[in-house]
Design a protein around this motif. Structure first.
Motif, PDB file in Angstrom:
ATOM      1  N   SER A  27       0.812  -1.211   0.000  1.00 29.74           N
ATOM      2  CA  SER A  27       0.000   0.000   0.000  1.00 29.74           C
ATOM      3  C   SER A  27       0.847   1.263   0.000  1.00 29.74           C
ATOM      4  N   THR A  28       0.196   2.371  -0.303  1.00 28.53           N
ATOM      5  CA  THR A  28       0.884   3.660  -0.352  1.00 28.53           C
ATOM      6  C   THR A  28       1.370   4.104   1.016  1.00 28.53           C
ATOM      7  N   ASP A  29       0.798   3.569   2.114  1.00 30.66           N
ATOM      8  CA  ASP A  29       1.288   3.909   3.452  1.00 30.66           C
ATOM      9  C   ASP A  29       2.184   2.806   4.020  1.00 30.66           C
ATOM     10  N   ASN A  30       2.760   1.989   3.116  1.00 34.69           N
ATOM     11  CA  ASN A  30       3.795   1.016   3.448  1.00 34.69           C
ATOM     12  C   ASN A  30       3.321  -0.121   4.337  1.00 34.69           C
ATOM     13  N   ARG A  31       2.172  -0.684   3.997  1.00 36.93           N
ATOM     14  CA  ARG A  31       1.726  -1.916   4.633  1.00 36.93           C
ATOM     15  C   ARG A  31       1.497  -2.960   3.551  1.00 36.93           C
ATOM     16  N   LEU A  32       1.704  -4.215   3.914  1.00 35.15           N
ATOM     17  CA  LEU A  32       1.396  -5.312   3.014  1.00 35.15           C
ATOM     18  C   LEU A  32      -0.052  -5.707   3.232  1.00 35.15           C
ATOM     19  N   LEU A  33      -0.834  -5.680   2.165  1.00 34.21           N
ATOM     20  CA  LEU A  33      -2.260  -5.965   2.222  1.00 34.21           C
ATOM     21  C   LEU A  33      -2.492  -7.337   1.609  1.00 34.21           C
ATOM     22  N   VAL A  34      -3.049  -8.250   2.370  1.00 31.90           N
ATOM     23  CA  VAL A  34      -3.134  -9.650   1.966  1.00 31.90           C
ATOM     24  C   VAL A  34      -4.594 -10.086   1.875  1.00 31.90           C
ATOM     25  N   SER A  35      -4.897 -10.798   0.813  1.00 29.49           N
ATOM     26  CA  SER A  35      -6.204 -11.428   0.643  1.00 29.49           C
ATOM     27  C   SER A  35      -5.953 -12.908   0.355  1.00 29.49           C
ATOM     28  N   GLN A  36      -6.147 -13.753   1.365  1.00 27.30           N
ATOM     29  CA  GLN A  36      -5.853 -15.181   1.239  1.00 27.30           C
ATOM     30  C   GLN A  36      -7.089 -15.963   0.826  1.00 27.30           C
ATOM     31  N   GLY A  70       6.312  -8.385   8.747  1.00 25.84           N
ATOM     32  CA  GLY A  70       5.368  -9.402   9.175  1.00 25.84           C
ATOM     33  C   GLY A  70       4.737  -9.171  10.531  1.00 25.84           C
ATOM     34  N   THR A  71       4.951  -7.996  11.131  1.00 26.22           N
ATOM     35  CA  THR A  71       4.374  -7.699  12.439  1.00 26.22           C
ATOM     36  C   THR A  71       3.175  -6.762  12.294  1.00 26.22           C
ATOM     37  N   ASP A  72       2.573  -6.433  13.429  1.00 26.28           N
ATOM     38  CA  ASP A  72       1.401  -5.549  13.473  1.00 26.28           C
ATOM     39  C   ASP A  72       0.322  -6.032  12.498  1.00 26.28           C
ATOM     40  N   VAL A  73      -0.047  -7.295  12.637  1.00 25.09           N
ATOM     41  CA  VAL A  73      -1.062  -7.894  11.766  1.00 25.09           C
ATOM     42  C   VAL A  73      -2.446  -7.420  12.197  1.00 25.09           C
ATOM     43  N   GLN A  74      -3.208  -6.892  11.245  1.00 17.67           N
ATOM     44  CA  GLN A  74      -4.551  -6.383  11.530  1.00 17.67           C
ATOM     45  C   GLN A  74      -5.547  -7.048  10.584  1.00 17.67           C
ATOM     46  N   ASP A  75      -6.444  -7.858  11.152  1.00 11.08           N
ATOM     47  CA  ASP A  75      -7.451  -8.552  10.358  1.00 11.08           C
ATOM     48  C   ASP A  75      -8.589  -7.616   9.975  1.00 11.08           C
ATOM     49  N   VAL A  76      -9.176  -7.889   8.817  1.00 10.10           N
ATOM     50  CA  VAL A  76     -10.302  -7.103   8.309  1.00 10.10           C
ATOM     51  C   VAL A  76     -11.467  -8.055   8.071  1.00 10.10           C
ATOM     52  N   PRO A  77     -12.643  -7.786   8.655  1.00 11.47           N
ATOM     53  CA  PRO A  77     -13.794  -8.670   8.442  1.00 11.47           C
ATOM     54  C   PRO A  77     -14.216  -8.684   6.968  1.00 11.47           C
ATOM     55  N   TRP A  78     -14.508  -9.868   6.465  1.00 10.74           N
ATOM     56  CA  TRP A  78     -14.986 -10.024   5.092  1.00 10.74           C
ATOM     57  C   TRP A  78     -15.932 -11.222   5.060  1.00 10.74           C
ATOM     58  N   SER A  79     -17.192 -10.981   4.706  1.00  9.18           N
ATOM     59  CA  SER A  79     -18.202 -12.032   4.788  1.00  9.18           C
ATOM     60  C   SER A  79     -18.682 -12.522   3.429  1.00  9.18           C
ATOM     61  N   ARG A  80     -18.257 -11.896   2.368  1.00  9.47           N
ATOM     62  CA  ARG A  80     -18.703 -12.298   1.036  1.00  9.47           C
ATOM     63  C   ARG A  80     -18.034 -13.604   0.602  1.00  9.47           C
ATOM     64  N   ALA A  81     -18.652 -14.269  -0.369  1.00 15.08           N
ATOM     65  CA  ALA A  81     -18.126 -15.554  -0.847  1.00 15.08           C
ATOM     66  C   ALA A  81     -17.065 -15.375  -1.922  1.00 15.08           C
ATOM     67  N   GLN A  82     -16.846 -14.138  -2.375  1.00 19.21           N
ATOM     68  CA  GLN A  82     -15.870 -13.871  -3.424  1.00 19.21           C
ATOM     69  C   GLN A  82     -14.576 -13.322  -2.818  1.00 19.21           C
ATOM     70  N   VAL A  83     -13.448 -13.612  -3.462  1.00 18.47           N
ATOM     71  CA  VAL A  83     -12.141 -13.142  -2.995  1.00 18.47           C
ATOM     72  C   VAL A  83     -12.027 -11.640  -3.246  1.00 18.47           C
ATOM     73  N   PRO A  84     -11.701 -10.846  -2.224  1.00 18.56           N
ATOM     74  CA  PRO A  84     -11.587  -9.401  -2.412  1.00 18.56           C
ATOM     75  C   PRO A  84     -10.183  -8.978  -2.842  1.00 18.56           C
ATOM     76  N   PHE A  85     -10.112  -7.774  -3.392  1.00 19.59           N
ATOM     77  CA  PHE A  85      -8.846  -7.182  -3.818  1.00 19.59           C
ATOM     78  C   PHE A  85      -8.716  -5.805  -3.175  1.00 19.59           C
ATOM     79  N   TRP A  86      -7.542  -5.561  -2.581  1.00 18.98           N
ATOM     80  CA  TRP A  86      -7.280  -4.306  -1.879  1.00 18.98           C
ATOM     81  C   TRP A  86      -7.067  -3.157  -2.856  1.00 18.98           C
ATOM     82  N   SER A  87      -7.493  -1.960  -2.458  1.00 18.39           N
ATOM     83  CA  SER A  87      -7.177  -0.750  -3.213  1.00 18.39           C
ATOM     84  C   SER A  87      -5.734  -0.344  -2.938  1.00 18.39           C
TER      85      SER A  87
END
Length: 461
Positions: free
Chosen positions: A302-311, A339-356
């Motif tokens: 991301s532009t603020d220097n975090r790794l955004l993951v969608s598994q 790999g630190t400061d891991v922050q989970d994001v709730p996602w309830s849809r059945a489709q794989v999301p993509f980060w902005s």
């Protein structure tokens, strides 16, 4: 104004650096005090006043401050900390599509923001060779990179013959001096090609060898795909390059927001059948940071220097349709590059999301219902945009305000899986995130994003 306040002179600074480099007890620093050091016309007439301290105390204090500054800088380099987020472009870019002309070359069509009416750009048409493909403009709009190709044959879809760097309008091209054959360059569509750093000062050329030769071929006949990256500056000069072996996925490498590091995805096969690992390294250090994912995944820097993951996990279709693979979301989260400061994001849809790109939104596509789902992470608001059926997500616009979808509404099961059920060349759909428009841009083999400054100059010409 009194001239009796001590200042940090060049002499004191030099001795402080010596103190820092050789230790507090190395050598006998002068015991004279700096109580009467007069102001001096240093550094353009500026000098730094200090408290009324002894010289040794002053040196040790300055050395400590220098050490603290150097330590902070080292931590910033290690973790990639940026003083502020890298801004996204403000003005919307123009989409430039690519389609074969039937004569061994390509037609490039520009679609200005909000328009479904495409047109050729005369200055590009006159400057580019007919077989120019994979057009990629630098984010600052100053340069254009592209590959050249030979016409397809019965056995080969195309053959890359070179990678070129030119002015934004295609003028004054120069060939990049590649360390690997041009045909190894991984540039076959919008999901790969030349990758510009956010600064616009560096570009990465990814290569992969899909055919082993001689000693490169394993005795057991196993397929291997040696892979690597070459880095060039905006003038076309080589900067760095390294081989990655066969540990890679087809996801494009990504740059850190400060353009000092590059990351890529590989496979972890020891403990799980299909798991990805994200690796990154700086351009000046051989050390590689590896972050294991518990399953397959997409990673954005991301532009603020975090790794955004969608598994996600992948499930094959039933007997008789094993080639159909469904991706099921498992976890959405962000973390720092170590790999630190891991922050989970709730996602309830059945489709794989993509980060902005800025990490503020998630989007997903439901190809059956014909929907683009947009989740604003700040507000929690979800917007559903109606789309034609059978589309899949491909890319965010550089500005983060639109997304490109691809597919074939006439054959919703096609997607862009060339081996399974090709929609190739696919139809492109540019979708706004507020539901205001979903624009069909026709069929294309590739597309690129032309910065607003380039399209304005090209229109003026």
């Amino acid at each position: 104004m009194s001239t009796n306040r001590p200042v940090l002179t060049d002499e004191i600074l030099r001795e402080a650096l010596l103190e820092l480099a050789t230790g507090p007890d190395a050598g006998e620093l002068t015991a004279s005090v700096s109580r009467s050091v007069a102001a001096t016309p240093q550094r353009g007439g500026l000098a730094w006043p200090l408290f009324d301290l002894g010289r040794r105390t002053t040196l040790i204090l300055v050395a400590g401050l220098l050490l603290a500054g150097l330590s902070a800088a080292a931590v910033a380099v290690y973790s990639g900390v940026l003083p502020r987020p890298v801004p996204l472009p403000a003005a919307p870019s123009t989409v430039v599509t690519q389609f074969p002309d039937g004569l061994g070359g390509y037609v490039h069509t520009a679609f200005p923001p909000g328009s479904v009416t495409g047109a050729e750009i005369p200055v590009l048409t006159s400057n580019l060779p007919a077989n120019a493909a994979g057009l990629r403009w630098s984010p600052d709009g100053s340069r254009l990179a592209y590959v050249t190709r030979e016409a397809p044959t019965a056995s080969e879809p195309y053959t890359n013959t070179g990678v070129f760097l030119a002015n934004a309008d295609g003028s004054d091209p120069i060939p990049l001096e590649l360390a690997h054959p041009a045909d190894d360059v991984f540039a076959s569509g919008w999901w790969n090609g030349v990758i510009w750093a956010p600064s616009g000062e560096l570009l990465a050329v990814e290569w992969v060898r899909t055919v082993c030769v001689g000693a490169d071929c394993p005795e057991d006949g196993t397929e291997i795909y040696p892979h690597g990256i070459e880095i060039f500056d905006a003038a076309g000069l080589p900067v760095a390059g390294w081989d990655m072996g066969s540990d890679w996925t087809t996801n494009m490498p990504i740059w850190s927001p400060d353009s000092t590091a590059i990351g890529w995805q590989g496979y972890l096969t020891e403990d799980c059948g299909f798991c990805d690992v994200f690796r990154w390294r700086t351009l000046t250090d051989d050390a590689v940071t590896s972050l294991g994912l518990s399953s397959g995944g997409n990673v954005t820097w991301s532009t603020d220097n975090r790794l955004l993951v969608s598994q996600y996990r992948s499930e094959r279709g039933p007997a008789g349709n094993e080639g159909a693979i469904t991706q099921i979301p498992e976890r959405v989260y962000s973390m720092t590059p170590d790999g630190t400061d891991v922050q989970d994001v709730p996602w309830s849809r059945a489709q794989v999301p993509f980060w902005s790109p800025d990490g503020q939104m998630l989007v997903a596509v439901d190809p059956v219902a014909g929907q683009l789902i947009v989740l604003d992470l700040d507000s929690g608001d979800e917007t559903v945009v109606s789309t034609p059926p059978g589309l899949s997500f491909e890319q965010w616009a550089p500005e983060g305000d639109r997304v490109m979808l691809v597919g074939n509404p006439a054959d919703p099961g096609a997607g862009r899986d060339i081996d399974a059920a090709p929609c190739w060349p696919c139809y492109l759909y540019l979708a706004g995130l507020d539901g205001s428009d979903v624009l069909e841009l026709g069929r294309a083999e590739d597309f690129g994003w032309m910065p607003a400054s380039v399209s304005e100059n090209a229109s003026a010409d």
